[in-house]
Design a protein around this motif. Structure first.
Motif, PDB file in Angstrom:
ATOM      1  N   GLU A   1      54.997 -13.873 103.670  1.00  0.00           N
ATOM      2  CA  GLU A   1      54.807 -12.937 104.781  1.00  0.00           C
ATOM      3  C   GLU A   1      54.016 -11.709 104.337  1.00  0.00           C
ATOM      4  OE1 GLU A   1      57.448 -10.249 107.917  1.00  0.00           O
ATOM      5  OE2 GLU A   1      58.436 -11.380 106.317  1.00  0.00           O
ATOM      6  N   VAL A   2      54.407 -11.100 103.187  1.00  0.00           N
ATOM      7  CA  VAL A   2      53.711  -9.882 102.772  1.00  0.00           C
ATOM      8  C   VAL A   2      52.272 -10.206 102.365  1.00  0.00           C
ATOM      9  CG1 VAL A   2      55.828  -8.690 102.107  1.00  0.00           C
ATOM     10  CG2 VAL A   2      54.611 -10.070 100.412  1.00  0.00           C
ATOM     11  N   GLU A   3      52.020 -11.383 101.780  1.00  0.00           N
ATOM     12  CA  GLU A   3      50.646 -11.765 101.453  1.00  0.00           C
ATOM     13  C   GLU A   3      49.823 -11.914 102.728  1.00  0.00           C
ATOM     14  OE1 GLU A   3      50.744 -15.265  99.099  1.00  0.00           O
ATOM     15  OE2 GLU A   3      51.158 -14.210  97.220  1.00  0.00           O
TER      16      GLU A   3
ATOM     17  N   ALA B   1      47.976 -10.597  95.484  1.00  0.00           N
ATOM     18  CA  ALA B   1      49.015 -11.574  95.172  1.00  0.00           C
ATOM     19  C   ALA B   1      50.391 -10.969  95.404  1.00  0.00           C
ATOM     20  CB  ALA B   1      48.892 -12.043  93.721  1.00  0.00           C
ATOM     21  N   GLY B   2      51.270 -11.732  96.052  1.00  0.00           N
ATOM     22  CA  GLY B   2      52.612 -11.252  96.334  1.00  0.00           C
ATOM     23  C   GLY B   2      53.556 -11.489  95.175  1.00  0.00           C
ATOM     24  N   SER B   3      54.562 -10.621  95.084  1.00  0.00           N
ATOM     25  CA  SER B   3      55.605 -10.770  94.065  1.00  0.00           C
ATOM     26  C   SER B   3      56.924 -10.342  94.675  1.00  0.00           C
ATOM     27  CB  SER B   3      55.290  -9.946  92.823  1.00  0.00           C
ATOM     28  OG  SER B   3      55.258  -8.573  93.144  1.00  0.00           O
ATOM     29  N   THR B   4      58.022 -10.911  94.173  1.00  0.00           N
ATOM     30  CA  THR B   4      59.344 -10.632  94.723  1.00  0.00           C
ATOM     31  C   THR B   4      60.289 -10.247  93.600  1.00  0.00           C
ATOM     32  OG1 THR B   4      58.992 -12.187  96.541  1.00  0.00           O
ATOM     33  CG2 THR B   4      61.264 -11.585  96.047  1.00  0.00           C
ATOM     34  N   GLN B   5      61.100  -9.223  93.846  1.00  0.00           N
ATOM     35  CA  GLN B   5      62.092  -8.769  92.884  1.00  0.00           C
ATOM     36  C   GLN B   5      63.477  -8.864  93.509  1.00  0.00           C
ATOM     37  OE1 GLN B   5      61.237  -4.895  91.137  1.00  0.00           O
ATOM     38  NE2 GLN B   5      59.075  -5.093  91.702  1.00  0.00           N
ATOM     39  N   ARG B   6      64.443  -9.284  92.663  1.00  0.00           N
ATOM     40  CA  ARG B   6      65.836  -9.277  93.087  1.00  0.00           C
ATOM     41  C   ARG B   6      66.502  -8.038  92.488  1.00  0.00           C
ATOM     42  NH1 ARG B   6      68.540 -15.328  92.767  1.00  0.00           N
ATOM     43  NH2 ARG B   6      66.966 -16.410  93.991  1.00  0.00           N
ATOM     44  N   LEU B   7      66.901  -7.133  93.354  1.00  0.00           N
ATOM     45  CA  LEU B   7      67.586  -5.930  92.932  1.00  0.00           C
ATOM     46  C   LEU B   7      69.021  -5.986  93.429  1.00  0.00           C
ATOM     47  CD1 LEU B   7      64.766  -3.393  93.841  1.00  0.00           C
ATOM     48  CD2 LEU B   7      65.294  -4.328  91.588  1.00  0.00           C
TER      49      LEU B   7
ATOM     50  N   TYR C   1      69.507  -6.160  97.198  1.00  0.00           N
ATOM     51  CA  TYR C   1      68.268  -6.235  97.972  1.00  0.00           C
ATOM     52  C   TYR C   1      67.325  -7.264  97.355  1.00  0.00           C
ATOM     53  CZ  TYR C   1      69.803  -1.849 100.059  1.00  0.00           C
ATOM     54  OH  TYR C   1      70.524  -0.888 100.712  1.00  0.00           O
ATOM     55  N   ILE C   2      66.463  -7.801  98.233  1.00  0.00           N
ATOM     56  CA  ILE C   2      65.344  -8.638  97.810  1.00  0.00           C
ATOM     57  C   ILE C   2      64.085  -7.966  98.343  1.00  0.00           C
ATOM     58  CG2 ILE C   2      64.239 -10.895  97.987  1.00  0.00           C
ATOM     59  CD1 ILE C   2      66.971 -12.112  98.387  1.00  0.00           C
ATOM     60  N   VAL C   3      63.177  -7.586  97.420  1.00  0.00           N
ATOM     61  CA  VAL C   3      61.988  -6.819  97.780  1.00  0.00           C
ATOM     62  C   VAL C   3      60.753  -7.636  97.424  1.00  0.00           C
ATOM     63  CG1 VAL C   3      60.726  -4.672  97.450  1.00  0.00           C
ATOM     64  CG2 VAL C   3      63.229  -4.676  97.326  1.00  0.00           C
ATOM     65  N   SER C   4      59.904  -7.905  98.425  1.00  0.00           N
ATOM     66  CA  SER C   4      58.637  -8.605  98.212  1.00  0.00           C
ATOM     67  C   SER C   4      57.505  -7.637  98.509  1.00  0.00           C
ATOM     68  CB  SER C   4      58.534  -9.832  99.123  1.00  0.00           C
ATOM     69  OG  SER C   4      59.593 -10.731  98.870  1.00  0.00           O
ATOM     70  N   MET C   5      56.471  -7.620  97.626  1.00  0.00           N
ATOM     71  CA  MET C   5      55.356  -6.689  97.786  1.00  0.00           C
ATOM     72  C   MET C   5      54.039  -7.395  97.532  1.00  0.00           C
ATOM     73  SD  MET C   5      56.640  -3.038  96.186  1.00  0.00           S
ATOM     74  CE  MET C   5      56.501  -3.590  94.502  1.00  0.00           C
ATOM     75  N   ALA C   6      52.990  -6.978  98.286  1.00  0.00           N
ATOM     76  CA  ALA C   6      51.618  -7.438  98.064  1.00  0.00           C
ATOM     77  C   ALA C   6      50.695  -6.243  98.314  1.00  0.00           C
ATOM     78  CB  ALA C   6      51.267  -8.607  98.967  1.00  0.00           C
ATOM     79  N   GLY C   7      49.557  -6.212  97.626  1.00  0.00           N
ATOM     80  CA  GLY C   7      48.683  -5.059  97.703  1.00  0.00           C
ATOM     81  C   GLY C   7      47.421  -5.285  98.523  1.00  0.00           C
ATOM     82  N   ILE C   8      46.818  -4.182  98.966  1.00  0.00           N
ATOM     83  CA  ILE C   8      45.509  -4.176  99.615  1.00  0.00           C
ATOM     84  C   ILE C   8      44.618  -3.358  98.695  1.00  0.00           C
ATOM     85  CG2 ILE C   8      44.253  -3.701 101.749  1.00  0.00           C
ATOM     86  CD1 ILE C   8      46.998  -3.494 103.134  1.00  0.00           C
TER      87      ILE C   8
END
Length: 698
Positions: free
Chosen positions: A64-66, A262-268, A271-278
């Motif tokens: 989704e974030v990608e 490229a998206g990446s996901t961290q388990r904290l 919480y589950i946090v997924s991030m992708a950049g522009i």
């Protein structure tokens, strides 16, 4: 320990014993195994279900974030293309005439209404046009952030996307800049287009899905300013106030990672946090999900499943206990009967239990064992007596070791070493050697011999009880094939006198130093004496001529075998001459062991040996020759991690009236061996009895 119950069996009342400790232990073990397997299976299933749910959520969020990042990147790229189209229509003359620029922008170009504001500046930084919402405004109304973005583009000569130009949430905007270049690449000026943050061309409010209690979509800048949030009230606030996302953003800043699509996901924790950049505007898209809220329905279903599993295991456990107790009744009866076997109980033995299956088979075994026990004891005693007789009367010393200790010793071995069997039994083998170094050196030789040949043969110096040395020819083999753990059998033959004889020059002149066998000179001397004795017997009592030829094997005074190893050169070429010498010593030992009781062996040189069998018939000699050939073929020495296959070609000639000279006998045997080589090697060929030169040829 047992209870009584009425059972109808041939009119009598028999006891029904309770199961013994073993059965109760098995029952407890079965219950424990069932409970543990159920608990572990349920835990693994629950854990696996939770992991699968989280992994699926991670994959969905990453995708989704990608996707959102790609959508925003395409919007920004489209905005740059529109601005590039506008920049292409501005000429150098227009930069010097604001009226011309205003005329161009008033022509209704498609690119102009796309932006909320348009500014144009010359290369010297002087602002020429400020168009906002379709109206030309004062040049002084341009904000410092916008002027700074224009100056940076003039300096770098590259398109840029500015930081957020703050204002009210509805008026926050982003500035796109595009340099105006001459044909030679020099910067003439810059054109800028501003878009409101929440405009359709950038981040409309409709892009953010409705806020959910356990998940949030956030777009923010590199410094942590939120541009888009599922909750509109959170726009233009800071990421550091976002639970879950604040930790992920701080970790990302600490690692100094570049912004990519490229998206990446961290388990904290929680919480589950997924991030992708522009990349171009240096923005980030993030999806933050409360993992506890996601797993809550699954955990509730798991709690219900736990209660059902507990009830099922309790019911199944009770059924297992009752079934095992019922099945254990014949076994309990059999246990009582087995206890009566040893020690034997006085009086009549109770009846055997009647049962089928495994218990029935055990009943038959116990009945047979009861009948055969005394017989086996007698056999054991007889075998022990025979074994002791062998140890007492063997002509060679016999020693059995296990784990480096002396376990069994024969009478000859004890006499050779000067000890009694009681003094040596159970002692470490080290006490038989002059020093630790000698013991360690012999251990290395034994290991190498077993690795190469599966056995050991060599001459060893022992220390007698009175500290005097005694030399013995030692042969060792494992009690269990290919394993020394079960013990090793050693055969000892006293050669102290033989070693003393070797010190004289006469012995060395007639014996081979490598194999200790007679050499060619020694062979010719002994063979000459044998032929001379035969000639003397014939001169005293000449044979009576017969019209019929003597059958094979009769009328001869012995047989000579000529042995030539096959493929010996391969060992020398591959493993080296040291391995070749070891092979020759081992072959000499094999040959000597085979013929020691009926003849003697000699080494002519290289890989050629001769065996003389005085008084042996042709038929017997052929059997001996075939045994020698099979023994060498079955032996597979190993050197440097590689096994070698050897063979031996054997020529056989009889000692009769046709051969009365040493050279003629050896030549005939050599020719027979040559014929064996020509016929394919690894075989026995008998020389022609009527020809002094060699075998028949086809």
């Amino acid at each position: 320990m047992s209870a009584h119950g009425p059972v109808r069996s041939e009119g009598d009342v028999q006891r029904w014993p309770l199961p013994g400790p073993l059965v109760w232990q098995l029952v407890c073990l079965a219950l424990l195994a069932m409970v543990l397997s159920g608990v572990v299976s349920a835990w693994l299933l629950a854990r696996s279900a939770g992991q699968q749910a989280l992994e699926q959520l991670q994959s969905q969020q990453t995708d989704e974030v990608e996707m959102v990042a790609r959508l925003l990147a395409s919007k920004i790229e489209q905005s740059q293309k529109v601005l590039r189209t506008l920049a292409a229509g501005i000429t150098p003359a227009m930069l010097d005439s604001p009226a011309l620029l205003q005329g161009l922008l008033q022509q209704g170009l498609p690119a102009v209404p796309f932006f909320d504001a348009v500014q144009v500046a010359r290369q010297d930084g002087q602002l020429r046009v400020n168009l906002r919402n379709g109206r030309f405004e004062s040049l002084a109304g341009v904000e410092p952030v916008e002027r700074d973005a224009l100056r940076r583009t003039l300096v770098s000569g590259k398109p840029m996307v500015s930081e957020l130009v703050a204002g009210r949430a509805s008026e926050a905007r982003v500035l796109f800049t595009m340099p105006l270049l001459r044909s030679d690449g020099a910067v003439l000026g810059v054109v800028a287009g501003a878009l409101r943050l929440q405009s359709q061309g950038l981040l409309p409010a409709s892009m953010a899905p409705p806020q959910r209690g356990h998940s949030r979509l956030v777009v923010f800048t590199r410094d942590g300013t939120i541009l888009l949030h599922s909750d509109p009230a959170r726009t233009q606030t800071l990421v550091r106030d976002e639970p879950g996302l604040a930790q992920a953003h701080a970790r990302w800043l600490a690692e100094a990672q570049p912004i990519t699509g490229a998206g990446s996901t961290q388990r904290l924790p929680g919480y589950i946090v997924s991030m992708a950049g522009i990349p171009l505007p240096q923005w980030m898209v993030a999806r933050v999900t409360d993992s506890g809220a996601v797993l809550a329905p699954l955990q509730e279903a798991q709690r219900q499943a736990w209660w059902l599993a507990t009830a099922s295991m309790a019911l199944l456990g009770a059924l297992v206990v009752l079934t095992m107790l019922w099945l254990a009744q014949p076994l309990a009866h059999l246990c009582e009967r087995a206890q009566a076997l040893w020690p034997p109980a006085p009086g009549p033995a109770p009846d055997w239990p009647r049962a089928g299956g495994e218990v029935g088979a055990l009943v038959q075994v116990f009945q047979y064992l009861e009948q055969q026990r005394a017989h086996h004891q007698q056999q054991h005693q007889a075998l022990a007596g025979r074994f002791q007789a062998i140890l007492e009367h063997a002509s060679v010393g016999i020693v059995i070791t296990r784990g480096g200790r002396l376990k069994v010793l024969g009478r000859q071995a004890c006499q050779m070493l000067g000890y009694t069997a009681q003094e040596l039994q159970g002692q470490p083998a080290r006490i038989l050697y002059p020093s630790e170094a000698d013991y360690a050196e012999l251990g290395a030789r034994v290991q190498a011999g077993f690795a190469a040949h599966g056995a050991f043969e060599g001459e060893v110096c022992f220390r007698r009880k009175d500290a005097s040395p005694v030399w013995a020819r030692v042969q060792g083999r494992a009690v269990q094939a290919h394993s020394m753990r079960g013990g090793t059998v050693w055969i000892l033959e006293d050669i102290t006198a033989l070693r003393a004889a070797r010190q004289h020059g006469a012995w060395a002149a007639t014996h081979d130093s490598l194999t200790q066998l007679p050499n060619r000179q020694g062979l010719e001397q002994r063979l000459h004496l044998l032929l001379a004795e035969r000639a003397q017997r014939l001169s005293v009592a000449p044979p009576v001529p017969s019209p019929e030829p003597a059958p094979a094997g009769q009328g001869c005074d012995g047989v000579v075998l000529f042995l030539d190893l096959d493929h010996f050169s391969v060992v020398n070429d591959v493993a080296g001459h040291g391995a070749g010498d070891d092979v020759l010593r081992r072959v000499a030992g094999l040959v000597q062991a085979q013929v020691r009781q009926i003849g003697w062996a000699a080494r002519l040189g290289g890989d050629q040996f001769v065996v003389v069998l005085p008084g042996c018939t042709l038929a017997h000699a052929q059997v001996v020759a075939e045994q020698l050939r099979a023994t060498v073929q079955a032996w597979a020495p190993a050197y440097q991690g590689r096994s070698f296959a050897l063979g031996v070609s054997i020529g056989l000639v009889v000692l009769d009236t046709a051969r009365d000279q040493v050279q003629s006998v050896l030549h005939a045997a050599d020719m027979a061996c040559y014929q064996a080589k020509r016929a394919g090697r690894n075989r026995v060929v008998v020389g022609d009895r009527h020809s002094p030169h060699g075998p028949d040829t086809p």
